[in-house]
Design an enzyme around this catalytic site. Structure first.
Site, mmCIF file in Angstrom:
data_model
loop_
_atom_site.group_PDB
_atom_site.id
_atom_site.type_symbol
_atom_site.label_atom_id
_atom_site.label_comp_id
_atom_site.label_asym_id
_atom_site.label_seq_id
_atom_site.Cartn_x
_atom_site.Cartn_y
_atom_site.Cartn_z
ATOM 1 N N LYS A 17 43.426 42.789 34.462
ATOM 2 C CA LYS A 17 43.956 42.386 35.775
ATOM 3 C C LYS A 17 44.037 40.866 35.884
ATOM 4 C CE LYS A 17 41.289 40.886 38.414
ATOM 5 N NZ LYS A 17 40.174 40.383 39.255
ATOM 6 N N ASP A 153 36.211 45.341 41.799
ATOM 7 C CA ASP A 153 37.550 45.433 41.193
ATOM 8 C C ASP A 153 37.903 46.840 40.727
ATOM 9 O OD1 ASP A 153 38.237 42.776 41.529
ATOM 10 O OD2 ASP A 153 37.481 42.166 39.555
HETATM 11 O O1 C5P Z 1 31.439 43.709 42.702
HETATM 12 P P1 C5P Z 1 31.011 43.116 41.416
HETATM 13 O O2 C5P Z 1 29.831 43.853 40.805
HETATM 14 O O3 C5P Z 1 32.105 42.915 40.438
HETATM 15 O O4 C5P Z 1 30.480 41.661 41.769
HETATM 16 C C1 C5P Z 1 29.696 40.886 40.906
HETATM 17 C C2 C5P Z 1 29.031 39.802 41.727
HETATM 18 O O5 C5P Z 1 30.025 38.901 42.239
HETATM 19 C C3 C5P Z 1 28.309 40.319 42.959
HETATM 20 O O6 C5P Z 1 26.976 40.621 42.659
HETATM 21 C C4 C5P Z 1 28.415 39.174 43.924
HETATM 22 O O7 C5P Z 1 27.424 38.205 43.619
HETATM 23 C C5 C5P Z 1 29.747 38.535 43.587
HETATM 24 N N1 C5P Z 1 30.865 38.950 44.457
HETATM 25 C C6 C5P Z 1 30.970 38.436 45.751
HETATM 26 N N2 C5P Z 1 32.027 38.812 46.529
HETATM 27 C C7 C5P Z 1 32.997 39.641 46.075
HETATM 28 C C8 C5P Z 1 32.902 40.153 44.762
HETATM 29 C C9 C5P Z 1 31.828 39.795 43.975
HETATM 30 O O8 C5P Z 1 30.124 37.669 46.181
HETATM 31 N N3 C5P Z 1 34.024 39.955 46.870
#
Ligand code: C5P
Length: 321
Positions: A17, A153
Protein backbone atom coordinates in the site's frame (compact mmCIF):
# COMPACT_ATOMS: atom_id res chain seq x y z
CA UNK A 1 -16.63 -26.69 5.63
CA UNK A 2 -18.81 -27.03 2.57
CA UNK A 3 -19.89 -30.52 1.46
CA UNK A 4 -17.20 -32.86 0.15
CA UNK A 5 -15.53 -30.22 -2.08
CA UNK A 6 -12.88 -29.26 0.46
CA UNK A 7 -10.21 -26.78 -0.62
CA UNK A 8 -6.85 -28.27 0.35
CA UNK A 9 -4.70 -25.35 -0.69
CA UNK A 10 -5.24 -21.69 -1.44
CA UNK A 11 -2.75 -19.20 -2.86
CA UNK A 12 -3.28 -15.49 -2.24
CA UNK A 13 -1.69 -12.23 -3.31
CA UNK A 14 -1.08 -9.61 -0.62
CA UNK A 15 -0.40 -6.23 -2.28
CA UNK A 16 1.60 -3.37 -0.76
CA UNK A 17 0.00 0.00 0.00
CA UNK A 18 1.06 3.60 -0.68
CA UNK A 19 -0.30 6.70 1.06
CA UNK A 20 -0.87 9.28 -1.68
CA UNK A 21 -1.94 11.74 1.00
CA UNK A 22 -1.54 11.44 4.75
CA UNK A 23 -2.63 14.10 7.23
CA UNK A 24 -2.34 13.51 10.99
CA UNK A 25 -5.26 15.39 12.55
CA UNK A 26 -4.38 14.81 16.21
CA UNK A 27 -4.10 12.27 19.00
CA UNK A 28 -7.28 10.52 20.12
CA UNK A 29 -8.15 9.55 23.71
CA UNK A 30 -7.18 5.93 23.01
CA UNK A 31 -3.60 7.02 22.16
CA UNK A 32 -3.96 6.45 18.41
CA UNK A 33 -3.87 9.29 15.90
CA UNK A 34 -6.75 10.44 13.76
CA UNK A 35 -5.89 10.44 10.07
CA UNK A 36 -7.20 11.57 6.73
CA UNK A 37 -5.34 9.56 4.12
CA UNK A 38 -5.76 8.51 0.51
CA UNK A 39 -4.43 4.97 0.16
CA UNK A 40 -3.53 3.05 -2.99
CA UNK A 41 -2.75 -0.65 -3.52
CA UNK A 42 0.16 -1.46 -5.83
CA UNK A 43 1.29 -4.65 -7.55
CA UNK A 44 4.33 -5.24 -5.33
CA UNK A 45 2.91 -8.35 -3.65
CA UNK A 46 3.74 -11.07 -1.17
CA UNK A 47 2.44 -14.50 -2.18
CA UNK A 48 0.98 -16.73 0.53
CA UNK A 49 0.17 -20.40 0.03
CA UNK A 50 -2.13 -21.98 2.62
CA UNK A 51 -2.27 -25.77 2.95
CA UNK A 52 -5.06 -27.21 5.07
CA UNK A 53 -5.43 -30.66 6.60
CA UNK A 54 -7.66 -31.94 9.37
CA UNK A 55 -5.86 -32.22 12.72
CA UNK A 56 -6.18 -35.09 15.16
CA UNK A 57 -5.48 -32.69 18.04
CA UNK A 58 -8.20 -30.69 19.75
CA UNK A 59 -6.81 -27.32 18.68
CA UNK A 60 -5.73 -25.68 15.45
CA UNK A 61 -2.07 -25.85 14.49
CA UNK A 62 -0.65 -22.94 12.50
CA UNK A 63 2.82 -23.26 11.01
CA UNK A 64 4.55 -20.47 9.09
CA UNK A 65 7.42 -20.97 6.64
CA UNK A 66 9.27 -18.40 4.50
CA UNK A 67 9.92 -19.69 0.99
CA UNK A 68 12.37 -17.12 -0.34
CA UNK A 69 15.53 -15.84 1.25
CA UNK A 70 14.44 -13.50 4.02
CA UNK A 71 17.39 -13.25 6.33
CA UNK A 72 15.89 -10.38 8.31
CA UNK A 73 15.51 -11.53 11.87
CA UNK A 74 12.57 -9.18 12.43
CA UNK A 75 10.28 -11.34 10.31
CA UNK A 76 9.37 -13.58 13.23
CA UNK A 77 7.86 -16.97 12.52
CA UNK A 78 6.33 -17.32 15.98
CA UNK A 79 2.96 -16.16 17.33
CA UNK A 80 4.04 -12.48 17.16
CA UNK A 81 3.86 -12.56 13.34
CA UNK A 82 0.68 -10.85 12.10
CA UNK A 83 -0.06 -13.86 9.89
CA UNK A 84 -0.19 -16.15 12.92
CA UNK A 85 -2.05 -13.52 14.94
CA UNK A 86 -4.66 -13.30 12.16
CA UNK A 87 -5.05 -17.10 11.92
CA UNK A 88 -5.29 -17.46 15.70
CA UNK A 89 -7.81 -14.62 16.01
CA UNK A 90 -9.97 -16.10 13.23
CA UNK A 91 -10.00 -19.56 14.87
CA UNK A 92 -10.60 -18.12 18.35
CA UNK A 93 -13.55 -16.08 17.05
CA UNK A 94 -15.16 -19.23 15.59
CA UNK A 95 -14.56 -21.96 18.19
CA UNK A 96 -16.91 -24.34 16.37
CA UNK A 97 -14.47 -24.82 13.47
CA UNK A 98 -13.02 -28.35 13.19
CA UNK A 99 -9.38 -28.55 14.41
CA UNK A 100 -7.19 -27.99 11.37
CA UNK A 101 -3.50 -28.02 10.52
CA UNK A 102 -2.72 -24.84 8.61
CA UNK A 103 0.66 -24.59 6.91
CA UNK A 104 1.39 -21.12 5.49
CA UNK A 105 4.25 -20.70 3.04
CA UNK A 106 5.08 -17.07 2.31
CA UNK A 107 7.14 -15.66 -0.51
CA UNK A 108 8.11 -12.27 0.93
CA UNK A 109 8.60 -9.52 -1.64
CA UNK A 110 7.35 -6.45 0.25
CA UNK A 111 10.19 -5.06 2.40
CA UNK A 112 9.66 -5.15 6.17
CA UNK A 113 9.42 -1.94 8.23
CA UNK A 114 9.15 0.05 5.02
CA UNK A 115 5.81 1.90 5.33
CA UNK A 116 4.26 -0.37 2.68
CA UNK A 117 1.82 -2.24 4.98
CA UNK A 118 3.32 -5.63 4.13
CA UNK A 119 2.44 -7.13 7.54
CA UNK A 120 -1.11 -5.77 7.39
CA UNK A 121 -1.59 -7.12 3.89
CA UNK A 122 -0.33 -10.55 5.01
CA UNK A 123 -2.87 -10.47 7.85
CA UNK A 124 -5.66 -9.51 5.42
CA UNK A 125 -4.72 -12.39 3.11
CA UNK A 126 -4.76 -14.80 6.07
CA UNK A 127 -8.27 -13.76 7.17
CA UNK A 128 -9.54 -14.15 3.59
CA UNK A 129 -7.88 -17.55 3.13
CA UNK A 130 -9.26 -19.03 6.33
CA UNK A 131 -12.71 -17.63 5.63
CA UNK A 132 -12.66 -19.15 2.14
CA UNK A 133 -11.45 -22.56 3.36
CA UNK A 134 -14.03 -22.81 6.12
CA UNK A 135 -16.89 -21.95 3.70
CA UNK A 136 -17.17 -18.19 4.31
CA UNK A 137 -18.61 -18.22 7.84
CA UNK A 138 -17.81 -14.49 8.17
CA UNK A 139 -19.17 -11.59 6.17
CA UNK A 140 -16.77 -8.98 4.79
CA UNK A 141 -18.08 -6.63 7.46
CA UNK A 142 -17.01 -9.09 10.19
CA UNK A 143 -13.63 -9.62 8.52
CA UNK A 144 -13.07 -5.84 8.46
CA UNK A 145 -13.79 -5.77 12.18
CA UNK A 146 -11.37 -8.65 12.88
CA UNK A 147 -8.79 -6.97 10.65
CA UNK A 148 -9.05 -3.72 12.59
CA UNK A 149 -8.29 -5.62 15.82
CA UNK A 150 -5.01 -6.70 14.20
CA UNK A 151 -3.88 -3.30 12.87
CA UNK A 152 -5.06 0.03 11.51
CA UNK A 153 -4.12 -0.79 7.88
CA UNK A 154 -5.63 -4.29 7.73
CA UNK A 155 -9.18 -3.16 6.75
CA UNK A 156 -7.77 -1.24 3.77
CA UNK A 157 -5.66 -4.24 2.77
CA UNK A 158 -8.80 -6.42 2.74
CA UNK A 159 -10.59 -4.05 0.33
CA UNK A 160 -7.63 -2.66 -1.62
CA UNK A 161 -7.68 -0.42 -4.68
CA UNK A 162 -8.00 3.26 -3.78
CA UNK A 163 -9.71 4.51 -0.61
CA UNK A 164 -9.90 7.63 1.49
CA UNK A 165 -9.35 6.51 5.09
CA UNK A 166 -10.57 8.30 8.20
CA UNK A 167 -10.29 7.49 11.92
CA UNK A 168 -7.19 5.32 12.31
CA UNK A 169 -7.48 4.69 8.58
CA UNK A 170 -10.19 2.03 8.92
CA UNK A 171 -13.22 4.14 7.95
CA UNK A 172 -12.94 3.71 4.22
CA UNK A 173 -14.55 5.49 1.27
CA UNK A 174 -13.72 3.61 -1.91
CA UNK A 175 -12.65 5.54 -5.02
CA UNK A 176 -12.67 3.92 -8.44
CA UNK A 177 -10.61 5.40 -11.30
CA UNK A 178 -9.30 3.90 -14.53
CA UNK A 179 -5.91 5.57 -14.97
CA UNK A 180 -2.98 3.34 -14.04
CA UNK A 181 -0.33 5.08 -11.94
CA UNK A 182 3.31 4.01 -12.38
CA UNK A 183 5.65 4.42 -9.44
CA UNK A 184 9.31 3.94 -8.60
CA UNK A 185 9.72 2.88 -4.95
CA UNK A 186 13.06 3.54 -3.25
CA UNK A 187 14.13 2.37 0.22
CA UNK A 188 17.54 2.77 1.87
CA UNK A 189 18.91 -0.75 2.35
CA UNK A 190 19.62 -0.56 6.08
CA UNK A 191 16.86 1.77 7.25
CA UNK A 192 13.68 0.53 8.94
CA UNK A 193 11.18 2.78 10.71
CA UNK A 194 8.84 1.61 13.46
CA UNK A 195 5.36 3.08 13.08
CA UNK A 196 4.96 3.61 16.85
CA UNK A 197 8.32 5.45 16.97
CA UNK A 198 7.31 7.65 14.01
CA UNK A 199 4.06 8.71 15.71
CA UNK A 200 6.00 9.46 18.92
CA UNK A 201 8.52 11.54 16.98
CA UNK A 202 5.66 13.39 15.29
CA UNK A 203 4.06 14.14 18.70
CA UNK A 204 7.35 15.34 20.20
CA UNK A 205 7.94 17.63 17.22
CA UNK A 206 4.64 19.42 17.93
CA UNK A 207 4.43 19.55 14.15
CA UNK A 208 0.73 20.54 14.25
CA UNK A 209 0.71 21.59 10.59
CA UNK A 210 -2.16 23.85 9.56
CA UNK A 211 -4.91 21.61 8.27
CA UNK A 212 -7.11 24.12 6.58
CA UNK A 213 -9.48 22.64 4.05
CA UNK A 214 -8.10 19.12 4.23
CA UNK A 215 -11.37 17.62 3.03
CA UNK A 216 -11.44 19.82 -0.05
CA UNK A 217 -7.73 19.15 -0.65
CA UNK A 218 -8.45 15.42 -0.81
CA UNK A 219 -11.62 15.88 -2.86
CA UNK A 220 -9.59 17.90 -5.42
CA UNK A 221 -6.93 15.18 -5.45
CA UNK A 222 -9.57 12.50 -6.04
CA UNK A 223 -11.25 14.59 -8.77
CA UNK A 224 -7.91 14.91 -10.62
CA UNK A 225 -7.38 11.13 -10.40
CA UNK A 226 -10.91 10.51 -11.70
CA UNK A 227 -10.24 12.87 -14.63
CA UNK A 228 -6.88 11.28 -15.40
CA UNK A 229 -5.10 14.57 -14.57
CA UNK A 230 -2.04 12.89 -13.14
CA UNK A 231 0.31 15.91 -12.93
CA UNK A 232 -2.32 17.92 -11.09
CA UNK A 233 -3.01 15.02 -8.73
CA UNK A 234 0.73 14.57 -8.10
CA UNK A 235 0.94 18.20 -6.98
CA UNK A 236 -1.51 17.41 -4.16
CA UNK A 237 0.22 14.30 -2.78
CA UNK A 238 1.54 14.91 0.75
CA UNK A 239 2.61 13.20 3.97
CA UNK A 240 2.65 14.89 7.40
CA UNK A 241 5.34 12.50 8.66
CA UNK A 242 7.94 13.82 6.22
CA UNK A 243 9.36 16.89 8.04
CA UNK A 244 10.05 14.96 11.25
CA UNK A 245 11.28 11.69 9.73
CA UNK A 246 13.45 13.62 7.24
CA UNK A 247 15.12 15.43 10.18
CA UNK A 248 16.28 12.06 11.51
CA UNK A 249 17.18 10.53 8.12
CA UNK A 250 18.71 13.02 5.69
CA UNK A 251 19.19 10.25 3.09
CA UNK A 252 15.42 10.36 2.48
CA UNK A 253 15.63 14.01 1.40
CA UNK A 254 18.39 13.03 -1.01
CA UNK A 255 16.25 10.24 -2.50
CA UNK A 256 13.24 12.53 -2.84
CA UNK A 257 15.34 15.21 -4.59
CA UNK A 258 16.94 12.62 -6.90
CA UNK A 259 13.54 11.26 -7.97
CA UNK A 260 12.35 14.77 -8.83
CA UNK A 261 15.63 15.53 -10.68
CA UNK A 262 15.09 12.36 -12.73
CA UNK A 263 11.66 13.61 -13.82
CA UNK A 264 9.11 12.19 -11.37
CA UNK A 265 5.91 14.24 -11.17
CA UNK A 266 6.21 14.11 -7.38
CA UNK A 267 8.02 12.10 -4.73
CA UNK A 268 6.79 11.38 -1.20
CA UNK A 269 7.31 9.05 1.70
CA UNK A 270 4.63 6.40 2.20
CA UNK A 271 3.14 5.93 5.68
CA UNK A 272 5.70 6.35 8.43
CA UNK A 273 8.43 5.50 5.93
CA UNK A 274 11.12 5.09 5.05
CA UNK A 275 10.12 4.10 1.48
CA UNK A 276 9.88 7.04 -0.93
CA UNK A 277 7.70 6.67 -4.02
CA UNK A 278 8.05 8.73 -7.16
CA UNK A 279 5.04 9.05 -9.46
CA UNK A 280 6.05 8.89 -13.12
CA UNK A 281 4.22 9.81 -16.35
CA UNK A 282 4.18 6.25 -17.72
CA UNK A 283 5.81 2.81 -17.55
CA UNK A 284 8.59 3.77 -19.94
CA UNK A 285 9.67 6.73 -17.81
CA UNK A 286 9.38 4.62 -14.65
CA UNK A 287 11.75 2.02 -16.14
CA UNK A 288 14.29 4.70 -17.08
CA UNK A 289 14.18 6.29 -13.64
CA UNK A 290 14.53 2.88 -11.96
CA UNK A 291 17.61 2.15 -14.13
CA UNK A 292 19.19 5.50 -13.15
CA UNK A 293 18.59 4.85 -9.44
CA UNK A 294 20.04 1.34 -9.72
CA UNK A 295 23.20 2.77 -11.35
CA UNK A 296 23.64 5.33 -8.57
CA UNK A 297 25.80 3.28 -6.19
CA UNK A 298 26.15 6.17 -3.76
CA UNK A 299 22.52 5.86 -2.73
CA UNK A 300 22.76 2.26 -1.38
CA UNK A 301 19.05 1.57 -1.84
CA UNK A 302 16.63 -1.11 -2.92
CA UNK A 303 14.12 -0.08 -5.57
CA UNK A 304 11.10 -1.46 -7.34
CA UNK A 305 8.68 -0.58 -10.15
CA UNK A 306 5.07 -0.65 -9.03
CA UNK A 307 1.73 0.20 -10.58
CA UNK A 308 -1.63 0.95 -9.05
CA UNK A 309 -4.05 -1.98 -8.83
CA UNK A 310 -7.75 -2.11 -8.02
CA UNK A 311 -7.59 -5.09 -5.66
CA UNK A 312 -6.49 -5.88 -2.14
CA UNK A 313 -5.59 -9.32 -0.78
CA UNK A 314 -7.15 -11.93 -3.06
CA UNK A 315 -7.22 -15.64 -3.91
CA UNK A 316 -5.34 -16.45 -7.13
CA UNK A 317 -5.34 -20.25 -6.95
CA UNK A 318 -7.76 -22.67 -5.34
CA UNK A 319 -6.54 -26.28 -5.23
CA UNK A 320 -9.60 -28.40 -4.58
CA UNK A 321 -9.76 -32.18 -4.11
O1 C5P B 1 -2.47 -0.11 14.15
P1 C5P B 1 -1.04 -0.51 14.09
O2 C5P B 1 -0.75 -1.73 14.95
O3 C5P B 1 -0.51 -0.65 12.72
O4 C5P B 1 -0.23 0.69 14.75
C1 C5P B 1 1.10 0.58 15.18
C2 C5P B 1 1.37 1.73 16.12
O5 C5P B 1 1.31 2.98 15.41
C3 C5P B 1 0.35 1.87 17.24
O6 C5P B 1 0.73 1.13 18.36
C4 C5P B 1 0.35 3.35 17.52
O7 C5P B 1 1.46 3.67 18.35
C5 C5P B 1 0.64 3.98 16.17
N1 C5P B 1 -0.55 4.45 15.44
C6 C5P B 1 -1.19 5.63 15.83
N2 C5P B 1 -2.28 6.06 15.13
C7 C5P B 1 -2.74 5.40 14.04
C8 C5P B 1 -2.09 4.21 13.63
C9 C5P B 1 -1.00 3.76 14.35
O8 C5P B 1 -0.78 6.26 16.79
N3 C5P B 1 -3.79 5.88 13.37
Amino acid sequence: MKGTQVAQSLTLLAPAKLNLSLAILGKMDNGYHELLTLMQSVNLCDVLKFQFASASSVTHQVNLVVENDTTRSDFPLDDTNLIKKAANLFCKTLPVLPPTKIQIIISKNIPIGAGLAGGSSNAAATLLALNEYFGNPMTMFQLLDLGFQLGSDVPFCLIGGTSLGRGRGEKLSHVSFKTILYFVLVKPKDLFVSTAWAYDAFDRSQAGLPHTDLESHNQKLIAHLLNGEISEAAGLFNNDFEPEIFKHHAVLVKIKERLIELGCLSAHMTGSGPTIYGLTQNLNQAEKILASILQDHQLHVDCWLAQSVSYGAKVIENGKD
